[in-house]
Design an enzyme around this catalytic site. Structure first.
Site, PDB file in Angstrom:
ATOM      1  N   ASP A  92       0.814  -1.219   0.000  1.00 31.22           N
ATOM      2  CA  ASP A  92       0.000   0.000   0.000  1.00 31.22           C
ATOM      3  C   ASP A  92       0.851   1.274   0.000  1.00 31.22           C
ATOM      4  O   ASP A  92       2.024   1.249   0.372  1.00 31.22           O
ATOM      5  CB  ASP A  92      -0.895   0.026   1.243  1.00 31.22           C
ATOM      6  N   ASP A  93       0.209   2.361  -0.375  1.00 28.85           N
ATOM      7  CA  ASP A  93       0.679   3.738  -0.140  1.00 28.85           C
ATOM      8  C   ASP A  93       1.732   4.281  -1.107  1.00 28.85           C
ATOM      9  O   ASP A  93       2.175   5.409  -0.945  1.00 28.85           O
ATOM     10  CB  ASP A  93       1.201   3.939   1.304  1.00 28.85           C
ATOM     11  N   HIS A 143      -6.040   3.447  -4.113  1.00 27.66           N
ATOM     12  CA  HIS A 143      -5.926   3.634  -2.660  1.00 27.66           C
ATOM     13  C   HIS A 143      -6.195   5.098  -2.310  1.00 27.66           C
ATOM     14  O   HIS A 143      -5.647   5.629  -1.353  1.00 27.66           O
ATOM     15  CB  HIS A 143      -4.531   3.182  -2.206  1.00 27.66           C
ATOM     16  N   HIS A 147      -4.975   9.810   0.246  1.00 27.67           N
ATOM     17  CA  HIS A 147      -4.980   8.888   1.394  1.00 27.67           C
ATOM     18  C   HIS A 147      -5.860   9.415   2.522  1.00 27.67           C
ATOM     19  O   HIS A 147      -5.587   9.221   3.709  1.00 27.67           O
ATOM     20  CB  HIS A 147      -3.555   8.612   1.908  1.00 27.67           C
ATOM     21  N   HIS A 238       3.693  -2.561   2.935  1.00 22.67           N
ATOM     22  CA  HIS A 238       3.696  -1.181   2.432  1.00 22.67           C
ATOM     23  C   HIS A 238       4.897  -0.954   1.531  1.00 22.67           C
ATOM     24  O   HIS A 238       5.902  -1.650   1.629  1.00 22.67           O
ATOM     25  CB  HIS A 238       3.676  -0.189   3.601  1.00 22.67           C
TER      26      HIS A 238
HETATM   27 ZN   LIG Z   1      -2.743   3.185   3.170  1.00 23.10          ZN
END
Ligand SMILES: [Zn+2]
Length: 287
Positions: A92-93, A143, A147, A238
């Protein structure tokens, strides 16, 4: 009728040699307590369910009916097929300039494909990393753009968070996004309905490696991940430098345990028949 008189209790404890009044009795009790604590730690470290799920009869009702994998109402993937030795790595991210290329190098040299839930604004900053991620056979999901927690936004802003990410992705790749993981996994029925109306499949996770915590070491991330994996696990990682350090050992450890690696789309396609057909129906209706 059997009654226990003080004499009887005393004679019983003398018979078993166990009494709390003696030092030995207290020592045994202390050892048992330590053993219970050690066991609780071990179970916690190796659990694949949250404690809340473990004690929730509704969860077990759904699980016995195979409904804990995919919910057709909201197109929500929660778990892969429990009968197949496969897991999905998700990051993620990103895309982060400091870590994405390293993660992609490691995936490529290990012949592993993964799924990246990218943030729209970082796609705009690093379009080359988005293209490379796809070119090497990986998948990218939505995503959100900034955020932001989707459940804390107005419907209009929520829509924008999701759509701006798709626009960023489309500008770079000429393709649309179909998978979405809400930031922080924060959602409610309204958020899920909005995501569904936009045609996304929502992707949860089953195994959190805690790599988002900057105080955790690569060793911890490796052990936490390997200990809490089972057939069909969706592993949450991540796009961070420390995760890149841990990743080769995570891949090697999972391989040694007999798991193969799938993307989220492959995991959806491998669901048990009824769930798979429902997921396919939804995808066809959208595309
Ligand atoms: Zn996230």
């Amino acid at each position: 009728m059997l009654t226990s008189s003080p004499t009887r209790v005393r004679s019983l404890s003398r018979f078993s040699g166990f009494s709390l009044r003696t030092g030995r009795g207290r020592l045994i009790l202390l050892l048992l307590a330590l053993l219970a604590v050690a066991l609780a730690f071990w179970i916690n470290e190796h659990r694949t369910l949250t404690w809340k799920q473990a004690i929730n009869p509704i969860y077990w009702y759904h699980r016995l009916r195979g409904e804990d994998l995919y919910d057709p109402q909201t197109a929500f993937l929660m778990h892969g097929n429990r009968a197949l030795p496969e897991v999905a790595l998700t990051f993620d991210d990103g895309p982060h300039i400091e870590s994405r290329a390293r993660i992609l190098d490691i995936l490529q040299s290990n012949h592993v494909h993964a799924t990246f839930f990218d943030v729209g604004r970082r796609m705009d900053e690093n379009p080359a990393l988005v293209r490379r991620t796809l070119a090497e056979g990986n998948e990218i999901g939505n995503h959100s753009y900034w955020h932001n927690r989707l459940d804390s936004l107005s419907p209009r802003d929520r829509h924008r968070e999701i759509n701006d990410t798709d626009i960023a992705f489309y500008r770079i790749t000429g393709r649309h996004l179909t998978l979405l993981r809400p930031p922080g996994m924060r959602y409610n029925p309204t958020v899920l309905a909005d995501i569904h109306a936009l045609g996304y499949t929502v992707v949860g996770y089953t195994t959190a490696s805690r790599d988002f915590d900057p105080t955790e070491t690569a060793d911890f991330i490796v052990n936490r991940t390997l200990n809490r994996v089972e057939n069909g696990s969706i592993i949450l990682l991540h796009d961070y430098p420390e995760t890149a350090v841990a990743l080769p050992r995570i891949i090697a450890g999972l391989r040694a345990r007999g798991y193969r690696f799938v993307t989220i789309s492959e995991m959806l396609a491998h669901l048990p028949d009824r769930r798979r057909r429902a997921a396919e129906r939804y995808a066809n209706q959208i595309n």
